[in-house]
Design a protein around this motif. Structure first.
Motif, short mmCIF file in Angstrom:
data_model
loop_
_atom_site.label_atom_id
_atom_site.label_comp_id
_atom_site.label_asym_id
_atom_site.label_seq_id
_atom_site.Cartn_x
_atom_site.Cartn_y
_atom_site.Cartn_z
N GLU B 76 0.76 -1.06 0.07
CA GLU B 76 -0.03 -0.11 0.00
C GLU B 76 0.84 1.18 0.02
O GLU B 76 1.99 1.16 0.49
N PRO B 77 0.47 2.36 -0.28
CA PRO B 77 1.31 3.58 -0.69
C PRO B 77 1.91 3.95 0.79
O PRO B 77 1.29 4.07 1.88
N GLY B 78 3.12 4.38 0.73
CA GLY B 78 3.82 4.99 1.87
C GLY B 78 4.50 3.63 2.76
O GLY B 78 5.17 4.28 3.80
N TRP B 79 4.41 2.42 2.52
CA TRP B 79 4.75 1.42 3.28
C TRP B 79 5.80 1.09 2.67
O TRP B 79 6.33 1.15 1.70
N HIS B 80 6.81 0.19 3.70
CA HIS B 80 8.17 -0.04 3.24
C HIS B 80 8.62 -1.63 3.75
O HIS B 80 8.11 -1.68 4.92
N LEU B 81 9.30 -2.17 3.12
CA LEU B 81 10.14 -3.41 3.54
C LEU B 81 11.31 -3.09 3.94
O LEU B 81 11.92 -2.00 3.84
N TYR B 82 12.02 -4.01 4.60
CA TYR B 82 13.46 -3.90 4.74
C TYR B 82 14.65 -4.57 3.97
O TYR B 82 14.15 -5.82 3.70
N TRP B 83 15.68 -3.99 4.16
CA TRP B 83 16.82 -4.75 3.50
C TRP B 83 17.43 -5.96 4.24
O TRP B 83 16.85 -6.22 5.36
N ALA B 84 18.33 -6.87 3.74
CA ALA B 84 18.94 -7.67 4.42
C ALA B 84 19.44 -7.59 5.82
O ALA B 84 19.36 -8.15 6.79
N ASN B 85 19.96 -6.30 5.76
CA ASN B 85 20.30 -5.81 6.97
C ASN B 85 19.42 -4.53 7.20
O ASN B 85 19.61 -3.46 6.60
N PRO B 86 18.30 -4.71 8.22
CA PRO B 86 17.29 -3.49 8.25
C PRO B 86 17.77 -2.25 8.96
O PRO B 86 16.90 -1.27 8.77
N GLY B 87 19.21 -2.22 9.46
CA GLY B 87 19.59 -1.09 10.18
C GLY B 87 19.41 -1.28 11.72
O GLY B 87 19.16 -2.42 12.22
N ASP B 88 19.00 -0.07 12.33
CA ASP B 88 19.03 -0.11 13.72
C ASP B 88 17.51 -0.63 14.14
O ASP B 88 17.38 -0.96 15.40
N ALA B 89 16.48 -0.90 13.24
CA ALA B 89 15.12 -1.29 13.81
C ALA B 89 14.63 -1.93 12.48
O ALA B 89 15.42 -1.88 11.33
N GLY B 90 13.79 -2.67 12.64
CA GLY B 90 12.81 -3.37 11.35
C GLY B 90 13.46 -4.92 11.41
O GLY B 90 14.34 -5.07 12.31
N LEU B 91 12.79 -5.43 10.44
CA LEU B 91 13.12 -6.71 10.23
C LEU B 91 13.22 -7.19 8.93
O LEU B 91 12.28 -6.73 8.11
N ALA B 92 14.19 -7.89 8.43
CA ALA B 92 14.55 -8.26 7.20
C ALA B 92 13.23 -9.42 6.78
O ALA B 92 12.89 -10.39 7.53
N PRO B 93 12.98 -9.31 5.38
CA PRO B 93 11.87 -10.57 5.11
C PRO B 93 12.82 -11.83 5.09
O PRO B 93 13.99 -12.01 5.10
N VAL B 94 11.94 -12.80 5.60
CA VAL B 94 12.63 -14.32 5.60
C VAL B 94 11.72 -15.06 4.73
O VAL B 94 10.21 -14.90 4.70
N VAL B 95 12.21 -16.20 4.21
CA VAL B 95 11.55 -17.07 3.22
C VAL B 95 11.57 -18.40 3.91
O VAL B 95 12.43 -18.84 4.19
N ARG B 96 10.45 -19.36 3.99
CA ARG B 96 10.34 -20.48 4.35
C ARG B 96 10.03 -21.38 3.18
O ARG B 96 8.68 -21.09 2.51
N TRP B 97 10.86 -22.20 2.53
CA TRP B 97 10.60 -22.97 1.29
C TRP B 97 10.05 -24.45 1.68
O TRP B 97 10.44 -25.12 2.46
N THR B 98 9.27 -24.78 0.73
CA THR B 98 8.83 -26.31 0.50
C THR B 98 9.17 -26.71 -0.92
O THR B 98 8.45 -26.25 -1.72
N LEU B 99 10.42 -27.41 -1.05
CA LEU B 99 10.93 -27.68 -2.18
C LEU B 99 10.72 -29.21 -2.61
O LEU B 99 11.04 -30.04 -1.39
N PRO B 100 10.93 -29.66 -3.67
CA PRO B 100 11.05 -30.97 -4.15
C PRO B 100 12.43 -31.51 -3.41
O PRO B 100 13.25 -30.86 -3.15
N ALA B 101 12.45 -32.97 -3.09
CA ALA B 101 13.79 -33.51 -2.66
C ALA B 101 14.75 -33.30 -3.41
O ALA B 101 14.92 -33.42 -4.47
N GLY B 102 15.82 -32.97 -2.72
CA GLY B 102 17.25 -32.51 -3.34
C GLY B 102 17.42 -31.04 -3.87
O GLY B 102 18.40 -30.81 -4.26
N PHE B 103 16.44 -30.45 -3.96
CA PHE B 103 16.42 -28.92 -4.52
C PHE B 103 17.03 -28.29 -3.10
O PHE B 103 16.69 -28.39 -2.06
N GLU B 104 17.69 -27.23 -3.58
CA GLU B 104 18.14 -26.38 -2.26
C GLU B 104 17.84 -24.91 -2.90
O GLU B 104 18.33 -24.61 -4.15
#
Lengths: 207, 314
Positions: B76-104
């Motif tokens: 939505e307008p005006g909202w932001h996400l964070y970088w891998a290093n969010p800085g002094d506050a905030g949280l970086a996005p994280v992904v949880r995968w469900t992949l076929p066997a042997g995939f990384e």
């Protein structure tokens, strides 16, 4: 909101886009380093009266910066982690002081009674919940996030500054509570081994 | 209007729009989610798709590489996400995968963030729309063009005046169809300029990185060289385990970066073995990663203090 944009990700220009002037630090010195004397304060309690750090001389004190409008704070309370840590610390004779530095014009701000009520369902076990709407105490300590934790030893020195634990997502059952670890080491007469960590959560909503 | 509007006009069967869950403070009712949409798309099939050229044996003529996928997040307008290093506050996005066997799956690859200073707080943020890449290595021996499916949950913190956390589930089907490939390629090309570049492309190299004492903290000094070293204006560090970065104290001037670090385990801790981040030059972020050498201590001969590092490099 006093925010200065240094680098625009979209257009990659070097132009500075200044939205407003940065907030000035509260009168006084830089925030204390670990090992330095903890700044004293005199803050109004949501339950009435004024509390100062000097009131707790000779005791271990935990300071918890908090804001019930922050989802990270909400998670720690709803999951019971923060109340459990408060209870465990108090049973060891520790004074646990929660401080809210949200400024009065922010949408997260609550008057003292409403702030106290916001935590009621979570059964908090802090010793007291203090108002710091002008942010002077938060800035004096260098509190950056909610939650942001400080542990002060019986001699009034800061011995821990940082996160409540090492579990930013709240999904690690093997999490380490840095505050309780520091308290246990203090009580055992040992130096605090992990004395600084990066706090995580929402920014403190200073004016 | 979306910054990717021209590309977004194309249809894409392989792209799945996610469904979101997020908590909200009690007693305040449910606020609308600041995340309008998350899509997961194949950006580069890496030679695994059936349309890639095959050799005589029926195997790809060129050895296939990782498959690059992208999470396209609209806020939505005006909202932001964070970088891998969010800085002094905030949280970086994280992904949880469900992949076929042997995939990384590798880590999320972020565009260069915007740096925001709010009083004493520094944060690194992404405005909408945000495209986050991730490289997936298929299982060894996977037959060429073999179809597979995956799902992922993107955990995010979005902030405006206040913050909201949540997670969005998305799915992916492989191989993509032609329309999906075209759209994804257009998206990737549109945002390519936003992603970090190798340091060598910026006419830069790292001469050395040294750690010196500053009370109980470490002060990292990174000396840059190359024709554009003097044009470097800032340094955005990646997170460092066991250290707290003094973001507000980072200085980049005259081809030298200085960055204060507070060790988690006190002043007796050694400095980090290496530091990494983005050097900002001419509006572009260039990746650097440098081993850190301890700075030789100054020694005294008679009444003269000799600092071998300063005498050679400053």
């Amino acid at each position: 909101m006093n925010r200065t944009r240094i680098f625009g990700a979209l257009f990659f220009t070097l132009a500075l886009v200044v939205t407003a002037s940065p907030a000035a630090r509260a009168a006084g010195e830089d925030p204390p380093a670990v090992g330095a004397a903890a700044p004293d304060f005199a803050l109004k309690c949501t339950g009435g009266g004024t509390h100062s750090l000097a009131d707790y001389k000779g005791k271990i004190v935990v300071l918890e910066w908090t804001n019930p409008g922050c989802p990270v704070v909400v998670r720690h309370y709803k999951d019971g982690l923060m109340p459990a840590a408060q209870k465990a610390a108090k049973e060891k004779g520790v004074v646990w002081v929660a401080v809210n530095s949200t400024n009065a014009s922010h949408k997260d701000y609550k008057e003292p009674a409403a702030l106290r009520a916001a935590y009621a369902d979570w059964k908090p076990a802090y010793s007291t919940l203090l108002m710091d709407a002008d942010g002077k105490t938060g800035k004096a300590y260098g509190a950056k996030t909610t939650p942001h934790m400080f542990v002060i030893d019986a001699e009034g020195k800061v011995v821990y500054n940082g996160a409540i634990d090492n579990d930013t997502s709240g999904k690690n059952p093997e999490r380490i509570n840095h505050v309780l670890a520091a308290v246990d080491e203090l009580i055992a007469g040992k130096p605090v081994s992990v004395s600084t960590t990066k706090p995580y959560g929402c920014s403190v909503k200073y004016e | 209007m979306s910054k990717f509007a021209p590309a977004a006009a194309a249809a894409a069967i392989l792209i799945f729009t996610g469904s979101s869950l997020y908590p909200f403070p009690p007693g305040e009712g449910r606020s609308p989610s600041p995340v309008k949409k998350v899509e997961l798309l194949v950006v580069d099939a890496g030679g695994h798709d059936p349309s890639s050229s095959l050799g005589r044996s029926g195997s790809p003529a060129v050895a296939p590489g990782p498959i690059r996928v992208g999470f396209l997040v609209e806020l939505e307008p005006g909202w932001h996400l964070y970088w891998a290093n969010p800085g002094d506050a905030g949280l970086a996005p994280v992904v949880r995968w469900t992949l076929p066997a042997g995939f990384e799956a590798g880590p999320l690859i972020h565009p260069v963030p915007a740096k925001l200073i709010d009083g004493d707080l520094v944060s690194f943020e992404h405005d909408s729309p945000v495209l986050l890449f991730c490289d997936i290595a298929p299982a060894a021996g996977l037959p060429h063009g073999c179809p597979w499916r995956a799902s992922a949950v993107l955990e995010w913190m979005a902030c405006k005046e206040s913050c909201i956390t949540g997670e969005t589930a998305v799915r992916l089907a492989f191989p993509p169809d032609d329309a999906g490939v075209r759209r994804a390629r257009e998206l990737a090309e549109a945002v390519a300029v936003r992603f970090p570049r190798p340091l060598s492309e910026g006419g830069l190299s790292v001469e050395e990185a040294r750690a010196g004492r500053s009370g109980g903290d470490w002060l990292i000094e990174i000396a840059l060289s190359g024709p554009r070293a003097g044009e470097a204006v800032d340094f955005y560090p990646y997170p460092l385990e066991d250290f707290v970065i003094g973001h507000a104290g980072i200085v980049c001037r005259d081809g030298k970066i200085t960055m204060p670090l507070t060790p988690s385990r006190g002043g007796g801790s050694p400095p980090p073995a290496a530091v990494a981040g983005l050097v900002i030059v001419g509006g572009t972020g260039y990746e650097i990663s440098a081993p850190v050498a301890p700075r030789p201590p100054a020694f005294v001969i008679g009444t003269q203090t000799i600092n071998p590092w300063r005498s050679h490099h400053e």
